[in-house]
Design a protein around this motif. Structure first.
Motif, PDB file in Angstrom:
ATOM      1  N   ILE A   1      51.981  28.871  75.688  1.00 34.92           N
ATOM      2  CA  ILE A   1      51.163  28.266  74.641  1.00 34.92           C
ATOM      3  C   ILE A   1      50.248  29.301  74.003  1.00 34.92           C
ATOM      4  CG2 ILE A   1      49.300  27.480  76.176  1.00 34.92           C
ATOM      5  CD1 ILE A   1      50.739  25.726  73.027  1.00 34.92           C
ATOM      6  N   MET A   2      49.795  30.296  74.764  1.00 34.57           N
ATOM      7  CA  MET A   2      48.987  31.351  74.158  1.00 34.57           C
ATOM      8  C   MET A   2      49.822  32.173  73.177  1.00 34.57           C
ATOM      9  SD  MET A   2      46.151  32.787  76.828  1.00 34.57           S
ATOM     10  CE  MET A   2      47.202  33.075  78.247  1.00 34.57           C
ATOM     11  N   THR A   3      51.069  32.426  73.519  1.00 34.73           N
ATOM     12  CA  THR A   3      51.948  33.176  72.628  1.00 34.73           C
ATOM     13  C   THR A   3      52.188  32.408  71.337  1.00 34.73           C
ATOM     14  OG1 THR A   3      53.060  34.152  74.549  1.00 34.73           O
ATOM     15  CG2 THR A   3      54.198  34.309  72.435  1.00 34.73           C
ATOM     16  N   LYS A   4      52.443  31.115  71.460  1.00 32.84           N
ATOM     17  CA  LYS A   4      52.662  30.273  70.282  1.00 32.84           C
ATOM     18  C   LYS A   4      51.415  30.248  69.397  1.00 32.84           C
ATOM     19  CE  LYS A   4      55.047  27.140  67.935  1.00 32.84           C
ATOM     20  NZ  LYS A   4      56.336  27.451  67.285  1.00 32.84           N
ATOM     21  N   THR A   5      50.253  30.156  70.015  1.00 30.53           N
ATOM     22  CA  THR A   5      49.009  30.121  69.249  1.00 30.53           C
ATOM     23  C   THR A   5      48.757  31.445  68.547  1.00 30.53           C
ATOM     24  OG1 THR A   5      48.111  28.525  70.834  1.00 30.53           O
ATOM     25  CG2 THR A   5      46.546  29.603  69.374  1.00 30.53           C
ATOM     26  N   LEU A   6      48.977  32.558  69.252  1.00 30.73           N
ATOM     27  CA  LEU A   6      48.832  33.870  68.626  1.00 30.73           C
ATOM     28  C   LEU A   6      49.794  34.024  67.451  1.00 30.73           C
ATOM     29  CD1 LEU A   6      48.503  36.201  71.750  1.00 30.73           C
ATOM     30  CD2 LEU A   6      46.731  35.781  70.043  1.00 30.73           C
ATOM     31  N   ALA A   7      51.030  33.582  67.634  1.00 27.40           N
ATOM     32  CA  ALA A   7      52.018  33.680  66.558  1.00 27.40           C
ATOM     33  C   ALA A   7      51.538  32.940  65.315  1.00 27.40           C
ATOM     34  CB  ALA A   7      53.360  33.123  67.023  1.00 27.40           C
ATOM     35  N   ASN A   8      51.040  31.726  65.515  1.00 24.33           N
ATOM     36  CA  ASN A   8      50.561  30.919  64.387  1.00 24.33           C
ATOM     37  C   ASN A   8      49.341  31.556  63.724  1.00 24.33           C
ATOM     38  OD1 ASN A   8      52.567  29.044  64.888  1.00 24.33           O
ATOM     39  ND2 ASN A   8      51.237  27.667  66.043  1.00 24.33           N
ATOM     40  N   ASP A   9      48.400  32.021  64.550  1.00 23.43           N
ATOM     41  CA  ASP A   9      47.167  32.612  64.013  1.00 23.43           C
ATOM     42  C   ASP A   9      47.456  33.893  63.241  1.00 23.43           C
ATOM     43  OD1 ASP A   9      45.829  30.529  65.156  1.00 23.43           O
ATOM     44  OD2 ASP A   9      44.771  31.722  66.663  1.00 23.43           O
ATOM     45  N   PHE A  10      48.295  34.763  63.809  1.00 16.94           N
ATOM     46  CA  PHE A  10      48.611  36.023  63.133  1.00 16.94           C
ATOM     47  C   PHE A  10      49.320  35.774  61.803  1.00 16.94           C
ATOM     48  CE2 PHE A  10      48.823  38.490  67.416  1.00 16.94           C
ATOM     49  CZ  PHE A  10      47.443  38.560  67.435  1.00 16.94           C
ATOM     50  N   GLU A  11      50.224  34.807  61.792  1.00 20.44           N
ATOM     51  CA  GLU A  11      50.942  34.493  60.558  1.00 20.44           C
ATOM     52  C   GLU A  11      49.969  33.953  59.511  1.00 20.44           C
ATOM     53  OE1 GLU A  11      55.147  32.435  59.342  1.00 20.44           O
ATOM     54  OE2 GLU A  11      53.963  31.433  60.907  1.00 20.44           O
ATOM     55  N   ARG A  12      49.078  33.076  59.933  1.00 19.23           N
ATOM     56  CA  ARG A  12      48.096  32.488  59.020  1.00 19.23           C
ATOM     57  C   ARG A  12      47.181  33.555  58.429  1.00 19.23           C
ATOM     58  NH1 ARG A  12      45.931  29.548  62.628  1.00 19.23           N
ATOM     59  NH2 ARG A  12      47.486  27.896  62.455  1.00 19.23           N
ATOM     60  N   GLU A  13      46.844  34.551  59.244  1.00 20.59           N
ATOM     61  CA  GLU A  13      45.907  35.592  58.822  1.00 20.59           C
ATOM     62  C   GLU A  13      46.592  36.770  58.130  1.00 20.59           C
ATOM     63  OE1 GLU A  13      44.116  36.520  62.528  1.00 20.59           O
ATOM     64  OE2 GLU A  13      43.173  34.549  62.743  1.00 20.59           O
TER      65      GLU A  13
ATOM     66  N   ASP B   1      68.768  41.466  66.359  1.00 20.20           N
ATOM     67  CA  ASP B   1      69.914  40.877  65.657  1.00 20.20           C
ATOM     68  C   ASP B   1      69.555  39.990  64.464  1.00 20.20           C
ATOM     69  OD1 ASP B   1      69.063  38.503  66.808  1.00 20.20           O
ATOM     70  OD2 ASP B   1      70.772  38.290  68.164  1.00 20.20           O
ATOM     71  N   GLY B   2      68.282  39.988  64.082  1.00 19.69           N
ATOM     72  CA  GLY B   2      67.904  39.291  62.865  1.00 19.69           C
ATOM     73  C   GLY B   2      67.521  37.841  63.021  1.00 19.69           C
ATOM     74  N   ARG B   3      67.551  37.322  64.225  1.00 17.56           N
ATOM     75  CA  ARG B   3      67.159  35.927  64.438  1.00 17.56           C
ATOM     76  C   ARG B   3      65.655  35.768  64.216  1.00 17.56           C
ATOM     77  NH1 ARG B   3      68.900  34.515  70.152  1.00 17.56           N
ATOM     78  NH2 ARG B   3      70.469  36.100  69.718  1.00 17.56           N
ATOM     79  N   PRO B   4      65.159  34.555  63.932  1.00 22.53           N
ATOM     80  CA  PRO B   4      63.714  34.347  63.801  1.00 22.53           C
ATOM     81  C   PRO B   4      63.028  34.559  65.151  1.00 22.53           C
ATOM     82  CG  PRO B   4      64.883  32.249  63.751  1.00 22.53           C
ATOM     83  CD  PRO B   4      65.927  33.321  63.684  1.00 22.53           C
ATOM     84  N   LEU B   5      61.941  35.300  65.141  1.00 20.22           N
ATOM     85  CA  LEU B   5      61.260  35.634  66.388  1.00 20.22           C
ATOM     86  C   LEU B   5      59.893  34.966  66.521  1.00 20.22           C
ATOM     87  CD1 LEU B   5      61.988  39.493  66.589  1.00 20.22           C
ATOM     88  CD2 LEU B   5      63.175  37.635  67.804  1.00 20.22           C
ATOM     89  N   ASN B   6      59.146  34.923  65.460  1.00 26.31           N
ATOM     90  CA  ASN B   6      57.744  34.531  65.581  1.00 26.31           C
ATOM     91  C   ASN B   6      57.577  33.106  66.103  1.00 26.31           C
ATOM     92  OD1 ASN B   6      55.037  35.465  65.232  1.00 26.31           O
ATOM     93  ND2 ASN B   6      54.810  33.993  63.560  1.00 26.31           N
ATOM     94  N   GLY B   7      56.892  32.993  67.243  1.00 31.77           N
ATOM     95  CA  GLY B   7      56.627  31.696  67.833  1.00 31.77           C
ATOM     96  C   GLY B   7      57.823  31.054  68.503  1.00 31.77           C
ATOM     97  N   ARG B   8      58.879  31.820  68.732  1.00 29.14           N
ATOM     98  CA  ARG B   8      60.094  31.260  69.353  1.00 29.14           C
ATOM     99  C   ARG B   8      60.227  31.762  70.780  1.00 29.14           C
ATOM    100  NH1 ARG B   8      62.924  29.694  64.521  1.00 29.14           N
ATOM    101  NH2 ARG B   8      64.589  28.708  65.757  1.00 29.14           N
ATOM    102  N   TRP B   9      61.126  31.109  71.523  1.00 33.81           N
ATOM    103  CA  TRP B   9      61.349  31.427  72.933  1.00 33.81           C
ATOM    104  C   TRP B   9      62.851  31.542  73.164  1.00 33.81           C
ATOM    105  CZ3 TRP B   9      59.590  27.756  77.491  1.00 33.81           C
ATOM    106  CH2 TRP B   9      59.757  28.431  78.716  1.00 33.81           C
ATOM    107  N   TRP B  10      63.286  32.756  73.480  1.00 32.71           N
ATOM    108  CA  TRP B  10      64.710  33.036  73.616  1.00 32.71           C
ATOM    109  C   TRP B  10      65.049  33.528  75.014  1.00 32.71           C
ATOM    110  CZ3 TRP B  10      67.550  31.444  69.654  1.00 32.71           C
ATOM    111  CH2 TRP B  10      66.964  31.391  68.376  1.00 32.71           C
ATOM    112  N   SER B  11      66.233  33.161  75.482  1.00 30.21           N
ATOM    113  CA  SER B  11      66.783  33.730  76.711  1.00 30.21           C
ATOM    114  C   SER B  11      67.436  35.067  76.414  1.00 30.21           C
ATOM    115  CB  SER B  11      67.833  32.787  77.299  1.00 30.21           C
ATOM    116  OG  SER B  11      68.560  33.430  78.328  1.00 30.21           O
ATOM    117  N   PHE B  12      67.455  35.942  77.403  1.00 33.35           N
ATOM    118  CA  PHE B  12      68.123  37.239  77.255  1.00 33.35           C
ATOM    119  C   PHE B  12      69.564  37.063  76.806  1.00 33.35           C
ATOM    120  CE2 PHE B  12      69.941  35.924  81.169  1.00 33.35           C
ATOM    121  CZ  PHE B  12      71.095  36.681  81.350  1.00 33.35           C
TER     122      PHE B  12
END
Length: 251
Positions: free
Chosen positions: A181-193, A233-244
């Motif tokens: 949840i901290m990662t998601k919040t940082l992603a949102n805040d950084f994008e907003r700013e 590989d170009g997938r969306p990264l910000n605020g997402r959660w991916w498996s290796f």
């Protein structure tokens, strides 16, 4: 993001396991890599073979991500001693399962089994990111940056395969859920700013490392290769959660 070559990268907990695998691959790609360990001498000894192969590419530094003073001192030294002006990729990998190697049952848990795990796995990545940001090492004006926080599927409450059937591990699960949840919040805040910083979570798989006692079904190299592939590989990264392995992990 583009291919990770010729970049400046940081890997916390880079002396063994998944962290070391990432350090090795990033060095082989021609990046400058700062690898951290909790004790400088031990970290230098552990990474000596890589330092011999990449004398200009590897910086070994001391960092205890669970200690706020250590994080501040380390971040300051990046600029003052190592000449780091911008970090392209930060991989917050340092983590622990328990403070003493125990795997307590429900009725054995104590407060002391929770707090060090939270300090390392959740608060540590936040402090590292915060201190680099304070020194202007992440994002604009130096260019875009990507913050990669190594989580675990065991912090998911939506997964039906592993986290839903694996018992216990209360402190570890909770610490990774807090990191999520901290990662998601940082992603949102950084994008907003408009800071030009992406934040992404990765699940490295059940990797055969010291933390797992050698148990697991994924080799270190396979995990490291998969993590770098999904970053490139170009997938969306910000605020997402991916498996290796490429699949998106449910929260």
């Amino acid at each position: 993001m583009a291919t990770i070559t010729g970049k400046t990268c940081i890997v916390t907990g880079g002396t063994r396991g998944i962290g070391r695998g990432l350090v090795e691959r990033l060095l082989d790609r021609g990046n400058k890599v700062v690898a951290t360990g909790r004790a400088a001498a031990a970290a230098a000894a552990a990474l000596e073979p890589l330092a011999a192969r990449h004398p200009r590419g590897l910086v070994v530094s001391e960092l205890d991500a669970a200690d706020e003073g250590s994080v501040e001192k380390w971040a300051e030294a990046l600029k003052a001693q190592h000449g780091i002006e911008h970090v392209d990729v930060l991989i917050n990998n340092a983590g622990i399962y328990s403070p003493d190697g125990r795997r307590p049952a429900l009725d054995e848990f104590r407060q002391a089994d929770f707090l060090p795990v939270f300090a390392t796995n959740a608060v540590g990545p936040f402090l590292v990111t915060q201190q680099l940001l304070r020194r202007g090492l992440l994002g604009a004006p130096g260019g875009p940056s990507t913050v990669v926080n190594v989580s675990s599927i065991m912090g998911s409450h939506g997964d039906t395969t592993i986290s839903a059937v694996t018992p216990g591990a209360f402190s570890y699960r909770a610490s990774k859920a807090a990191l999520n949840i901290m990662t998601k919040t940082l992603a949102n805040d950084f994008e907003r700013e408009g800071r030009r910083i992406q934040c992404v979570l990765v699940h490295p798989g059940y990797v055969k490392t010291d933390m797992t006692g050698g148990a697991g079904y994924v080799e270190v190299g396979e995990s490291a290769d998969g993590i770098l592939k999904l970053l490139e590989d170009g997938r969306p990264l910000n605020g997402r959660w991916w498996s290796f392995s490429g699949e998106e992990i449910p929260w």
